[in-house]
Design a protein around this motif. Structure first.
Motif, PDB file in Angstrom:
ATOM      1  N   ASP A  64      74.793  98.900 107.058  1.00 57.65           N
ATOM      2  CA  ASP A  64      74.364 100.121 106.398  1.00 57.65           C
ATOM      3  C   ASP A  64      74.207 101.219 107.459  1.00 57.65           C
ATOM      4  O   ASP A  64      73.737 100.932 108.546  1.00 57.65           O
ATOM      5  CB  ASP A  64      73.009  99.830 105.756  1.00 57.65           C
ATOM      6  CG  ASP A  64      72.678 100.769 104.642  1.00 57.65           C
ATOM      7  OD1 ASP A  64      71.553 100.692 104.147  1.00 57.65           O
ATOM      8  OD2 ASP A  64      73.545 101.578 104.266  1.00 57.65           O
ATOM      9  N   PRO A  65      74.568 102.462 107.163  1.00 55.59           N
ATOM     10  CA  PRO A  65      74.332 103.533 108.146  1.00 55.59           C
ATOM     11  C   PRO A  65      72.865 103.703 108.514  1.00 55.59           C
ATOM     12  O   PRO A  65      72.540 104.243 109.559  1.00 55.59           O
ATOM     13  CB  PRO A  65      74.833 104.795 107.441  1.00 55.59           C
ATOM     14  CG  PRO A  65      75.668 104.326 106.345  1.00 55.59           C
ATOM     15  CD  PRO A  65      75.318 102.934 106.018  1.00 55.59           C
ATOM     16  N   LYS A  66      71.978 103.196 107.678  1.00 59.70           N
ATOM     17  CA  LYS A  66      70.546 103.308 108.000  1.00 59.70           C
ATOM     18  C   LYS A  66      70.184 102.569 109.277  1.00 59.70           C
ATOM     19  O   LYS A  66      69.154 102.856 109.882  1.00 59.70           O
ATOM     20  CB  LYS A  66      69.736 102.689 106.854  1.00 59.70           C
ATOM     21  CG  LYS A  66      69.320 103.655 105.809  1.00 59.70           C
ATOM     22  CD  LYS A  66      68.184 103.038 105.029  1.00 59.70           C
ATOM     23  CE  LYS A  66      67.865 103.874 103.820  1.00 59.70           C
ATOM     24  NZ  LYS A  66      67.049 103.103 102.888  1.00 59.70           N
TER      25      LYS A  66
ATOM     26  N   ASP B  21      71.475 102.868 112.014  1.00 62.55           N
ATOM     27  CA  ASP B  21      71.595 103.740 113.183  1.00 62.55           C
ATOM     28  C   ASP B  21      70.509 104.788 113.256  1.00 62.55           C
ATOM     29  O   ASP B  21      70.412 105.508 114.234  1.00 62.55           O
ATOM     30  CB  ASP B  21      72.956 104.456 113.149  1.00 62.55           C
ATOM     31  CG  ASP B  21      74.092 103.475 113.356  1.00 62.55           C
ATOM     32  OD1 ASP B  21      75.204 103.764 112.875  1.00 62.55           O
ATOM     33  OD2 ASP B  21      73.864 102.435 114.008  1.00 62.55           O
TER      34      ASP B  21
ATOM     35  N   PRO C 137      65.231 103.286 115.831  1.00 60.88           N
ATOM     36  CA  PRO C 137      65.487 102.441 117.005  1.00 60.88           C
ATOM     37  C   PRO C 137      65.281 100.953 116.733  1.00 60.88           C
ATOM     38  O   PRO C 137      66.021 100.118 117.271  1.00 60.88           O
ATOM     39  CB  PRO C 137      64.490 102.957 118.048  1.00 60.88           C
ATOM     40  CG  PRO C 137      63.480 103.726 117.289  1.00 60.88           C
ATOM     41  CD  PRO C 137      64.137 104.221 116.068  1.00 60.88           C
ATOM     42  N   HIS C 138      64.302 100.619 115.889  1.00 54.72           N
ATOM     43  CA  HIS C 138      64.101  99.181 115.667  1.00 54.72           C
ATOM     44  C   HIS C 138      65.245  98.603 114.849  1.00 54.72           C
ATOM     45  O   HIS C 138      65.658  97.462 115.052  1.00 54.72           O
ATOM     46  CB  HIS C 138      62.745  98.910 115.002  1.00 54.72           C
ATOM     47  CG  HIS C 138      62.530  99.638 113.715  1.00 54.72           C
ATOM     48  ND1 HIS C 138      61.951 100.873 113.637  1.00 54.72           N
ATOM     49  CD2 HIS C 138      62.806  99.282 112.447  1.00 54.72           C
ATOM     50  CE1 HIS C 138      61.894 101.257 112.374  1.00 54.72           C
ATOM     51  NE2 HIS C 138      62.408 100.320 111.634  1.00 54.72           N
TER      52      HIS C 138
ATOM     53  N   ALA D   7      68.290  99.679 115.047  1.00 54.45           N
ATOM     54  CA  ALA D   7      69.427  99.589 115.968  1.00 54.45           C
ATOM     55  C   ALA D   7      69.352  98.299 116.768  1.00 54.45           C
ATOM     56  O   ALA D   7      70.364  97.616 116.994  1.00 54.45           O
ATOM     57  CB  ALA D   7      69.438 100.799 116.889  1.00 54.45           C
TER      58      ALA D   7
ATOM     59  N   LYS E 258      70.354  95.514 114.603  1.00 52.32           N
ATOM     60  CA  LYS E 258      71.809  95.511 114.389  1.00 52.32           C
ATOM     61  C   LYS E 258      72.515  94.810 115.550  1.00 52.32           C
ATOM     62  O   LYS E 258      73.409  93.979 115.343  1.00 52.32           O
ATOM     63  CB  LYS E 258      72.297  96.952 114.265  1.00 52.32           C
ATOM     64  CG  LYS E 258      73.780  97.067 114.053  1.00 52.32           C
ATOM     65  CD  LYS E 258      74.176  98.516 113.910  1.00 52.32           C
ATOM     66  CE  LYS E 258      75.675  98.661 114.093  1.00 52.32           C
ATOM     67  NZ  LYS E 258      76.091 100.060 113.984  1.00 52.32           N
TER      68      LYS E 258
END
Lengths: 359, 311
Positions: free
Chosen positions: A180-182, A184, A187-188, A190, A193
């Protein structure tokens, strides 16, 4: 207890390190493998120098020397897991050819022992399932030597074996990962991911992997949770069918070290399952209390002494006393009346006449 | 602990008031109008969740591995366009992601599905570039994640579901048909009753002498001369009518006892009345159109007696 746990783990690690060294000394690295030659003899023929044609050469695997991404994931659990969790673990192992299994860890050992177990198995990532009260399932994912780790609460688990999941894929095929783009934006997310990518993506040219890409794993963020789905790619025009497994991860905390260390992030939307159950119980209790209170109030009202009205104040409103009549006193007896003659109806008269006439 | 609604305009946390300020200062503050009258209860600040942004970023930078895309095969993308919603004409939602209602199962799953679809569509050209195959050749047999046995079970379940659905559809249709048939039947019966009533009233009128036209008897038929069609119709009716009549009289072994009663019903029953025969019309095609008026008409009583006497 901690000492005992540490000692036991240390002993185990020492033992298995020695074992590993002994085994590995015999292995030739993949890059140096040469063509093998195999000779066989048919039943009738005898092994003779004339039967040269029976020697077959087995070429080394095509991907020899290309497997560089040495990622290994250890998937195991603690004691007290349910059948569903066990199947989920099995499914994850099926999906990830770069995974290894281990026996159940005793509850008495502290969490940092997991690091040692991973080292023994030569894994650099770990997925650890923990079950509490035989109800709640927690999942730890971690980058083992010194990287970050995260703890999740797992909900809504559906395994591969459910008949509603109709898709199928090659065992060990490499997946596409879809985020999901969310992921990015924060920070957590990311960090999560990156962890997911490293864990779930099968290394290229892994010996147990299949060369085709035929399924896609999706990670989506909804309602402050991470939803995991696995789809099979049927056609090139992106028609998909779900394979499974599927689950929902509710992030609890992210730690800086592996299974320990300072907390980097805490999820404010996370509610422990116990608290959640407690809230439900309190709500029902509160409702019952309210109902009881209402009943009691009603009872009280009924049993209250009610004013008995002796006389209605408004009774005399419409009384209008009549004028007094002069009292008439009869002194003489009334005359006797003659017998009244009854008036017959016409029909009756006719009938009477008829009867009389006939007779 | 109870939270007190603090007027933000006052700007003074009652927490501080109780603990740090002395009575004199409190009085001063009250005089200034900073304190509200009544109970001031200490507020607990809600527990703040740890969010160490720098720490997170540092950690990420440390353990991140910059692998080529061919190793990772990951994509971050929005879902593909929702064709169904477009077709239904719903307003195109801004794909902010907060629009996913986690409670609405179907919408949520469709969101995930579309996200996967978008990934596949974007990834395929990339895979082809890296020469990673996606199509499995027909003769490539390898172990699958689910066994063949399991897939057979799945197929069986699907078939069962399909069969059940079809059955229920059929049953529904049958029910509908029956309802419709019943409706039609009742309508037809009602029509017939209406016609009968009209006929009876017309006959009564004629009997009472109010009208002397007998056209009501032929009122049902078309004014247009529909010769062959009418004949066909009659022919169609005739065998049935004859059979009916015979059944009525001799059916079930023949109910002869109560057949001829001169009651109101039998008087009103004009089903045995054939107008054309009565008026000498019709009669096997009008006797080929014209042998004079009186064809097939029975002679009167006197004439018959005379005929008989003559014999």
């Amino acid at each position: 207890m901690a000492a005992r746990g540490g000692k036991r783990a240390a002993e185990r690690s020492a033992q298995i390190k020695a074992k590993r060294a002994k085994l590995n000394s015999n292995k030739t690295p993949q890059t140096e493998r040469k063509t093998k030659t195999v000779s066989f003899t048919l039943d009738k023929e005898e092994a003779s120098p004339n039967s040269r044609e029976n020697i077959i050469s087995v070429p080394p695997p095509v991907s020899a020397g290309k497997w560089t991404n040495k990622e290994r994931v250890l998937v195991f659990s603690s004691r007290g897991i349910s059948f569903r969790t066990r199947h989920l673990m099995q499914d994850l192992k099926t999906m990830m050819p770069h995974s290894k299994a281990d026996t159940k860890m005793d509850r008495k050992d502290k969490l940092f022992v997991v690091n040692e177990v991973c080292e023994i198995k030569n894994c650099n990532k770990c997925i650890f399932f923990e079950a509490k009260k035989k109800q709640d399932l927690y999942m730890w994912i971690s980058n083992v030597p010194n990287g970050p780790s995260a703890k999740f609460l797992v909900q809504n688990v559906h395994t591969l074996a459910e008949l509603k999941m109709t898709g199928n894929c090659l065992k060990g095929s490499r997946p596409l990962l879809s985020f999901d783009p969310k992921f990015d934006t924060e920070p957590h997310y990311a960090l999560l991911k990156e962890l997911f990518t490293q864990i779930f993506s099968t290394p290229q040219y892994h010996p147990k992997s299949q060369p085709f890409v035929d399924h896609v794993l999706t990670f989506t963020i909804a309602d402050h949770r991470v939803w995991f789905r696995n789809y099979q790619i049927i056609e090139e025009d992106a028609s998909l069918v779900e394979i499974g497994p599927r689950f929902v991860l509710n992030l609890i905390k992210i730690f800086q070290g592996s299974f320990g260390g300072p907390t980097l992030y805490e999820n404010p939307h996370y509610q422990p399952p116990n608290t959640h159950r407690r809230m439900i119980r309190l709500a029902t209790a509160h409702r019952q209390k309210e109902r009881q209170m209402v009943k009691e109030i009603r009872k009280e009202k009924r049993s209250e002494e009610q004013e008995v009205m002796r006389q209605d104040v408004t009774d005399d409103v419409f009384l209008t006393p009549a004028d007094p009549k002069p009292a008439q006193i009869q002194l003489e007896a009334p005359e006797p009346q003659g017998q009244k003659k009854k008036k017959l109806s016409e029909l009756k008269k006719k009938k009477l006449m008829k009867r009389k006439g006939l007779r | 602990m109870v939270e007190v609604h603090e007027d933000p305009q006052l700007g003074l946390d009652s927490d501080e008031d109780d603990e740090e300020l002395s009575d004199d200062e409190l009085q001063e503050a009250f005089a200034k109008g900073l304190l509200k009258p009544g109970m001031n209860v200490p507020l607990i600040e809600p527990k703040k969740a740890i969010n160490n942004v720098e720490g997170l970023k540092k950690c990420l930078a440390e353990f991140k591995r910059s692998l080529p895309w061919a190793e990772r095969l990951d994509l971050t993308n929005l879902p593909a366009d929702d064709l169904i919603a477009k077709a239904e004409g719903k307003a195109q939602q801004s794909e902010g992601g907060e629009d996913i209602n986690a409670e609405d199962d179907f919408q949520r799953e469709m969101y995930f599905y579309r996200q996967a679809q978008a990934t596949v569509l974007l990834a395929l050209p990339k895979l082809h570039k890296f020469k990673i195959p996606t199509k499995r050749p027909e003769d490539y047999f390898a172990e699958m994640a689910k066994t063949d046995q399991h897939m057979q079970k799945v197929r069986k379940m699907l078939l069962i579901k399909q069969a059940a659905m079809e059955k229920s559809e059929k049953a529904k249709k049958l029910r509908e048909q029956r309802k419709y048939g019943k409706k039609v039947q009742t309508q037809v019966i009602q029509n017939r009753q209406k016609q009968k009533k009209a006929m009876l009233s017309a006959v009564k009128k004629y009997q009472k002498g109010m009208t002397d036209k007998l056209e009501f008897l032929e009122g049902d038929q078309d004014p247009k001369p529909k010769g062959p069609a009418a004949k066909k119709q009659i022919n169609k009716k005739n065998p049935n009518a004859k059979k009916k009549y015979k059944d009525q009289r001799f059916g079930f072994g023949g109910k002869k006892k109560g057949t001829k009663w001169n009651t109101k019903d039998s008087h009103d029953d004009v089903s045995g009345f054939k107008a054309k025969m009565a008026h000498g019309k019709g009669g096997k095609g009008g006797k080929r159109g014209g042998k004079g008026g009186k064809t097939n008409k029975r002679p009167g009583k006197e004439t018959r007696r005379k005929m008989k006497a003559r014999k």
